[in-house]
Design a protein around this motif. Sequence first.
Motif, PDB file in Angstrom:
ATOM      1  N   THR A 120      -2.471   5.239  -2.665  1.00 29.66           N
ATOM      2  CA  THR A 120      -2.173   3.872  -3.089  1.00 29.66           C
ATOM      3  C   THR A 120      -2.730   3.682  -4.484  1.00 29.66           C
ATOM      4  O   THR A 120      -3.922   3.927  -4.718  1.00 29.66           O
ATOM      5  CB  THR A 120      -2.818   2.838  -2.140  1.00 29.66           C
ATOM      6  OG1 THR A 120      -2.312   3.033  -0.821  1.00 29.66           O
ATOM      7  CG2 THR A 120      -2.502   1.426  -2.594  1.00 29.66           C
ATOM      8  N   VAL A 138      -5.322  -3.682   0.548  1.00 33.81           N
ATOM      9  CA  VAL A 138      -4.742  -2.708  -0.382  1.00 33.81           C
ATOM     10  C   VAL A 138      -5.839  -2.095  -1.251  1.00 33.81           C
ATOM     11  O   VAL A 138      -5.829  -0.885  -1.527  1.00 33.81           O
ATOM     12  CB  VAL A 138      -3.655  -3.366  -1.251  1.00 33.81           C
ATOM     13  CG1 VAL A 138      -3.163  -2.402  -2.328  1.00 33.81           C
ATOM     14  CG2 VAL A 138      -2.476  -3.807  -0.383  1.00 33.81           C
ATOM     15  N   THR A 169      -7.597   6.382   0.073  1.00 32.33           N
ATOM     16  CA  THR A 169      -6.622   7.408  -0.305  1.00 32.33           C
ATOM     17  C   THR A 169      -7.090   8.223  -1.505  1.00 32.33           C
ATOM     18  O   THR A 169      -6.803   9.417  -1.593  1.00 32.33           O
ATOM     19  CB  THR A 169      -5.240   6.787  -0.611  1.00 32.33           C
ATOM     20  OG1 THR A 169      -5.371   5.831  -1.671  1.00 32.33           O
ATOM     21  CG2 THR A 169      -4.673   6.089   0.626  1.00 32.33           C
ATOM     22  N   ILE A 182      -2.026   5.458   5.590  1.00 34.05           N
ATOM     23  CA  ILE A 182      -1.177   5.741   4.432  1.00 34.05           C
ATOM     24  C   ILE A 182      -1.177   7.238   4.147  1.00 34.05           C
ATOM     25  O   ILE A 182      -0.133   7.856   3.906  1.00 34.05           O
ATOM     26  CB  ILE A 182      -1.662   4.962   3.191  1.00 34.05           C
ATOM     27  CG1 ILE A 182      -1.514   3.457   3.398  1.00 34.05           C
ATOM     28  CG2 ILE A 182      -0.896   5.410   1.945  1.00 34.05           C
ATOM     29  CD1 ILE A 182      -0.116   2.983   3.619  1.00 34.05           C
ATOM     30  N   ALA A 229       0.822  -1.209   0.000  1.00 30.42           N
ATOM     31  CA  ALA A 229       0.000   0.000   0.000  1.00 30.42           C
ATOM     32  C   ALA A 229       0.860   1.265   0.000  1.00 30.42           C
ATOM     33  O   ALA A 229       0.467   2.295  -0.555  1.00 30.42           O
ATOM     34  CB  ALA A 229      -0.934  -0.001   1.210  1.00 30.42           C
ATOM     35  N   ALA A 237      -1.532  -1.408  -7.214  1.00 30.39           N
ATOM     36  CA  ALA A 237      -0.932  -2.032  -6.040  1.00 30.39           C
ATOM     37  C   ALA A 237      -1.736  -3.222  -5.536  1.00 30.39           C
ATOM     38  O   ALA A 237      -1.193  -4.099  -4.855  1.00 30.39           O
ATOM     39  CB  ALA A 237      -0.782  -1.000  -4.919  1.00 30.39           C
ATOM     40  N   SER A 268      -7.443   0.491   0.687  1.00 24.86           N
ATOM     41  CA  SER A 268      -6.565   1.652   0.771  1.00 24.86           C
ATOM     42  C   SER A 268      -6.637   2.496  -0.504  1.00 24.86           C
ATOM     43  O   SER A 268      -6.532   3.728  -0.442  1.00 24.86           O
ATOM     44  CB  SER A 268      -5.121   1.209   1.030  1.00 24.86           C
ATOM     45  OG  SER A 268      -4.260   2.307   1.166  1.00 24.86           O
TER      46      SER A 268
END
Length: 320
Positions: A263, A292, A299, A235, A119, A267, A295
């Motif tokens: 991220t 991930v 994000t 993150i 991430a 990913a 995330s």
Amino acid sequence: MQLPIKRGLEAIPGGMMLVPLVIGSLFHTFAPGTPATFGSFTGALFTGALPILAVFYVCMGATIELRALSTVVSRGGSLLLTKIVLGLLAGLLLGHFLGERPVAHGWFAGLSALAVVAALNDTNGGLYMALMGQFGTAQEAGAYAVMSLESGPFLTMVSLGAAGLAAFPWQTLVGAILPLALGIVLGSLDREMRSFLSRAAPSMIPFFAFAIGCTLDLRRVWEAGLLGLALGLAIVAVSGAALLVVDRICGGNGTAGLAAATTAANAAAVPALVAAAQPAYRDAAGPATILVAASVIVTSLATPVLTAWWARRRPVARER
């Protein structure tokens, strides 16, 4: 009759990757025998993430122009190095307590060094460049030519290996970066090849996302939901703070650093690739992919808001 399918997918943060990922996971959860039932090309689509990803990274590498690296290396290189250091530190810390396996029980069930490093390592380039187009400078937008070298599983493998976890043979490490390197060479030698290959890369995202989704059991998503939200926020907070400081040290106003605190949708493919190269991460790959992917969403929603807020507080002289 025309339906706005593409526009609908693009309206969802990371939608071109996440929607096919969810569809694939629905098949795996409720109709796991579908690939065996149809076989042939249909069955291959359900199980062919790795070959599609190999071609995807060749096409993505073609978008990186070697000549551009010298003009943006100080800005992009500093942000790239910061992301690498953050990944190494996360690998060292979590690897010390968890090793290669995920947390088995409790609120943190599914968390692993693989999930956090994956991430951290890969920035959402499209979102970064869009934010720089609105709030940054041409030089900051061009910095992604350097930062895009983080794409793919290579840096995650290096971070995990450097943290003292399961090592990868050098052939595996080289093999992980060869498709991207091949694309860089082809794109640098021939502009027409760069144009030809770069157009193909976005089209492959929903296909490898679907194949990856076909390895996920949605019954585990509910368990990882809040943890995925927490990972995404972490993150943004941790990498955003570090990248902001580095960006300001290197002469920026911090906006580019915050814009890189994301991220990438790509990913979500990294845990599966890492597990394919090193079986010690097989148990962690499934939960890590879910975390991930969460995330990516968090994000993608939080970083633009934070970047816009910071840019209004720290206006920059635009250079075009």
